[in-house]
Write a protein that holds these residues in place. Structure first.
Motif, PDB file in Angstrom:
ATOM      1  N   ASP A 148       0.798  -1.230   0.000  1.00 23.44           N
ATOM      2  CA  ASP A 148       0.000   0.000   0.000  1.00 23.44           C
ATOM      3  C   ASP A 148       0.827   1.274   0.000  1.00 23.44           C
ATOM      4  O   ASP A 148       0.565   2.199  -0.754  1.00 23.44           O
ATOM      5  CB  ASP A 148      -1.006   0.046   1.157  1.00 23.44           C
ATOM      6  CG  ASP A 148      -2.001  -1.092   1.131  1.00 23.44           C
ATOM      7  OD1 ASP A 148      -2.165  -1.713   0.059  1.00 23.44           O
ATOM      8  OD2 ASP A 148      -2.608  -1.377   2.176  1.00 23.44           O
ATOM      9  N   THR A 191       0.497   1.981  -3.857  1.00 26.05           N
ATOM     10  CA  THR A 191      -0.724   2.246  -4.614  1.00 26.05           C
ATOM     11  C   THR A 191      -0.627   3.692  -5.085  1.00 26.05           C
ATOM     12  O   THR A 191      -0.784   4.619  -4.301  1.00 26.05           O
ATOM     13  CB  THR A 191      -1.961   2.052  -3.719  1.00 26.05           C
ATOM     14  OG1 THR A 191      -1.949   0.713  -3.187  1.00 26.05           O
ATOM     15  CG2 THR A 191      -3.244   2.276  -4.501  1.00 26.05           C
ATOM     16  N   HIS A 228       1.497  -1.531  -6.912  1.00 27.87           N
ATOM     17  CA  HIS A 228       0.400  -2.182  -6.188  1.00 27.87           C
ATOM     18  C   HIS A 228      -0.938  -1.715  -6.764  1.00 27.87           C
ATOM     19  O   HIS A 228      -1.926  -1.617  -6.036  1.00 27.87           O
ATOM     20  CB  HIS A 228       0.508  -1.851  -4.702  1.00 27.87           C
ATOM     21  CG  HIS A 228      -0.284  -2.740  -3.792  1.00 27.87           C
ATOM     22  ND1 HIS A 228      -0.298  -4.123  -3.887  1.00 27.87           N
ATOM     23  CD2 HIS A 228      -1.089  -2.440  -2.728  1.00 27.87           C
ATOM     24  CE1 HIS A 228      -1.062  -4.631  -2.940  1.00 27.87           C
ATOM     25  NE2 HIS A 228      -1.570  -3.633  -2.223  1.00 27.87           N
ATOM     26  N   SER A 229      -0.945  -1.398  -8.046  1.00 30.16           N
ATOM     27  CA  SER A 229      -2.084  -0.858  -8.784  1.00 30.16           C
ATOM     28  C   SER A 229      -2.188   0.647  -8.553  1.00 30.16           C
ATOM     29  O   SER A 229      -1.445   1.226  -7.760  1.00 30.16           O
ATOM     30  CB  SER A 229      -3.408  -1.554  -8.420  1.00 30.16           C
ATOM     31  OG  SER A 229      -3.948  -1.058  -7.223  1.00 30.16           O
ATOM     32  N   HIS A 272      -6.126   0.442  -6.056  1.00 29.27           N
ATOM     33  CA  HIS A 272      -6.306  -0.686  -5.140  1.00 29.27           C
ATOM     34  C   HIS A 272      -7.651  -1.403  -5.309  1.00 29.27           C
ATOM     35  O   HIS A 272      -8.342  -1.715  -4.322  1.00 29.27           O
ATOM     36  CB  HIS A 272      -6.151  -0.225  -3.690  1.00 29.27           C
ATOM     37  CG  HIS A 272      -5.696  -1.312  -2.758  1.00 29.27           C
ATOM     38  ND1 HIS A 272      -6.561  -2.251  -2.231  1.00 29.27           N
ATOM     39  CD2 HIS A 272      -4.479  -1.606  -2.244  1.00 29.27           C
ATOM     40  CE1 HIS A 272      -5.901  -3.069  -1.443  1.00 29.27           C
ATOM     41  NE2 HIS A 272      -4.621  -2.710  -1.429  1.00 29.27           N
ATOM     42  N   CYS A 322      -0.079   2.711 -12.734  1.00 26.56           N
ATOM     43  CA  CYS A 322       0.794   2.599 -11.572  1.00 26.56           C
ATOM     44  C   CYS A 322       2.261   2.571 -11.996  1.00 26.56           C
ATOM     45  O   CYS A 322       3.096   3.300 -11.451  1.00 26.56           O
ATOM     46  CB  CYS A 322       0.447   1.342 -10.788  1.00 26.56           C
ATOM     47  SG  CYS A 322       1.504   1.039  -9.364  1.00 26.56           S
ATOM     48  N   PRO A 380      -3.354  -6.274  -5.178  1.00 26.83           N
ATOM     49  CA  PRO A 380      -4.198  -5.800  -4.078  1.00 26.83           C
ATOM     50  C   PRO A 380      -5.069  -6.934  -3.532  1.00 26.83           C
ATOM     51  O   PRO A 380      -5.649  -7.701  -4.315  1.00 26.83           O
ATOM     52  CB  PRO A 380      -5.053  -4.714  -4.738  1.00 26.83           C
ATOM     53  CG  PRO A 380      -4.215  -4.218  -5.875  1.00 26.83           C
ATOM     54  CD  PRO A 380      -3.511  -5.449  -6.391  1.00 26.83           C
TER      55      PRO A 380
END
Length: 254
Positions: free
Chosen positions: A64, A89, A125-126, A129, A147, A165
């Motif tokens: 995150d 993220t 992490h995208s 999320h 990302c 995620p």
């Protein structure tokens, strides 16, 4: 697999957080038992090339991108000259890319750069999320690509590693992550990482607020993981079946 490191985290991150004192004790245990942290990229590169890994390698990862990783975890890691991988993220970090939705105080991009300077690998992490396996092809591609592009823009180097995620993925998601340019990706699974899992489905063990030092040491040594996470693994299988059904209804589950 860590998330927030904080003495008093937001309620939404409490269960998957650890206190600074607990994190310090856990890293003491890593040192006392002769483990050597490596980054996700270094592990994957060694497995691909056959290069030798250090004795008792272990990955220390944070999902995150919470601010406490810089404030509380980094000094402990620096004490032992340990590396780690932080999966950010990109849309949760404050600044011009912020899309809202962050669950707690997040790293600033300047703090991310300071982590890099200290030897930390930054992974993707995208962007926002989501549950990636529930997205259509266009949105899935956007989440992975956006990302990676933003991390590259802010740091000058594109990330090589990705973490899903919630740990959710599928063959379609793994393909999208690979096509976005990521060379390896981590799931959750609450099991030890093995080469047979493949570079886009490596598993990790969750560290929680409730994890005792004794449990941490057992998991570090590879013991009791299956037993201690039996409920988690059963729930994960149930969630997977439910997500598969929802995806089938939407016509994009593979």
């Amino acid at each position: 697999m860590y998330h927030a490191v904080a003495p008093d985290p937001a309620p939404a991150t409490l269960g998957l957080s650890v206190t600074p004192e607990a994190f310090a004790a856990q890293m003491d245990a890593v040192a006392e038992r002769g483990f050597t942290p490596v980054t996700t990229a270094a592990l994957a590169a060694a497995w691909r090339t056959g290069a030798e890994l250090p004795a008792r390698p272990v990955l220390v990862t944070f999902d995150d991108g919470y601010e406490g990783v810089h404030r509380y975890a980094l000094p402990v890691l620096a004490k032992y000259s340990y590396v780690s991988t932080v999966f950010v993220t990109s849309g949760w970090l404050p600044g011009r890319h912020d899309t809202g939705g962050a669950l707690d105080t997040m790293l600033s991009w300047q703090q991310v750069r300071e982590l890099v300077a200290a030897g930390t690998e930054i992974g993707g992490h995208s962007h926002s999320h989501p549950q990636l396996d529930q997205l259509d092809a266009r949105r899935l591609r956007f989440e992975a690509l956006r990302c990676r592009e933003l991390v590259a823009e802010e740091l000058g180097t594109a990330p090589a590693s990705f973490a899903y995620p919630y740990g959710y993925s599928s063959r379609r998601v793994r393909t999208a992550v690979r096509e976005a340019g990521f060379a390896q990706a981590l799931a959750v699974g609450n099991a030890l990482a093995r080469r047979r899992q493949g570079p886009y489905a490596l598993e990790r063990v969750t560290v929680r607020r409730s994890t005792t030092v004794e449990q941490f040491v057992r998991h570090l040594e590879g013991g009791s993981v299956a037993r201690d996470f039996a409920v988690d693994r059963a729930l994960t299988k149930g969630y997977a079946l439910a997500r598969r059904a929802r995806g089938a209804v939407r016509g994009h589950w593979i």
